[in-house]
Scaffold this motif. Structure first.
Motif, PDB file in Angstrom:
ATOM      1  N   THR A 202      27.968   5.868  12.722  1.00  0.00           N
ATOM      2  CA  THR A 202      27.370   7.040  12.093  1.00  0.00           C
ATOM      3  C   THR A 202      28.350   7.662  11.105  1.00  0.00           C
ATOM      4  O   THR A 202      29.548   7.369  11.117  1.00  0.00           O
ATOM      5  N   TRP A 203      27.832   8.572  10.264  1.00  0.00           N
ATOM      6  CA  TRP A 203      28.704   9.312   9.350  1.00  0.00           C
ATOM      7  C   TRP A 203      29.778  10.077  10.125  1.00  0.00           C
ATOM      8  O   TRP A 203      30.939  10.124   9.729  1.00  0.00           O
ATOM      9  N   GLU A 204      29.378  10.659  11.244  1.00  0.00           N
ATOM     10  CA  GLU A 204      30.351  11.404  12.044  1.00  0.00           C
ATOM     11  C   GLU A 204      31.447  10.486  12.554  1.00  0.00           C
ATOM     12  O   GLU A 204      32.632  10.831  12.526  1.00  0.00           O
ATOM     13  N   THR A 207      33.894   9.609   9.813  1.00  0.00           N
ATOM     14  CA  THR A 207      34.696  10.706   9.252  1.00  0.00           C
ATOM     15  C   THR A 207      35.458  11.493  10.304  1.00  0.00           C
ATOM     16  O   THR A 207      35.982  12.569  10.011  1.00  0.00           O
TER      17      THR A 207
END
Length: 220
Positions: A202-204, A207
């Motif tokens: 996921t993006w989370e 990052t």
């Protein structure tokens, strides 16, 4: 023209002939044929756009970018980067050995490195834009982008030999041996995901750099 393909409009230079033989030596036939078709199709699309070889762009540079654009999928070109960058580096090394001027090498490097990002390549000089365009026509856009009957003429000399799945399998095989060649959200990463059904991060997850704590206490 070259003695290998006397009926094709290949630039009549010694460098073009040497690059043609180099790609043919290290690439399987389906990938080599795709690379040469990319030149012919890119050139044809350029002509439809009003671009004239040797007037509006350097035909030898376009040819070099196309015929070498997938050398990163060869055993000789298989390094630790994504195949487009590996191919750009191998092409630059080859052209340097052949005594090509650095500014010309840089154009070919950019054409190969950008051929998977047509939205960027199209904004560059024709020798770069038409490499991406030609490769895209051969694997995606299809004959509608070409003059009537032209694809059939080219295929009579350069048969497809299941180009699309062969290229896919070459990308995936490299990436399965070295996952670093298929970073998330890249073409290679997506093809590996399709082959293995692995979940995208996921993006989370992508990052969550240790120490930044960007998500601590965040509310959408």
């Amino acid at each position: 023209m070259t003695d290998l393909y006397p009926d094709l409009p290949i630039p009549p230079t010694g460098l073009a002939a040497t690059a043609l033989r180099f790609a043919q030596r290290i690439e399987p036939a389906p990938i080599f044929n795709h690379s040469l078709r990319s030149y012919l199709f890119g050139r044809a699309v350029g002509q439809r756009q009003g671009l004239r070889a040797a007037h509006d762009y350097d035909d030898e540079l376009l040819f070099l970018g196309c015929v070498l654009h997938d050398v990163g999928l060869s055993d000789e070109g298989n390094g630790r980067q994504t195949f487009d960058l590996d191919g750009a580096d191998l092409a630059a090394e080859f052209l340097g050995r052949e005594g090509v001027a650095p500014d010309r090498v840089e154009i070919v490097w950019n054409a190969i490195a950008l051929h998977l990002t047509p939205h960027i390549a199209r904004r560059k000089r024709p020798e770069i834009a038409l490499v991406s365009t030609g490769a895209g026509v051969d694997l995606g856009a299809g004959p509608e982008a070409l003059p009537d009957g032209y694809a059939e003429q080219v295929h009579a000399v350069l048969p497809r030999l299941h180009a699309a799945p062969v290229i896919r399998d070459a990308i995936v095989e490299q990436a399965l041996r070295d996952p670093g060649k298929a970073p998330p959200l890249s073409l290679a990463g997506e093809l590996v995901r399709q082959r293995t059904a692995a979940a995208w991060p996921t993006w989370e997850q992508l990052t969550q750099s240790p120490g930044w704590h960007d998500y601590d206490g965040y509310e959408a």
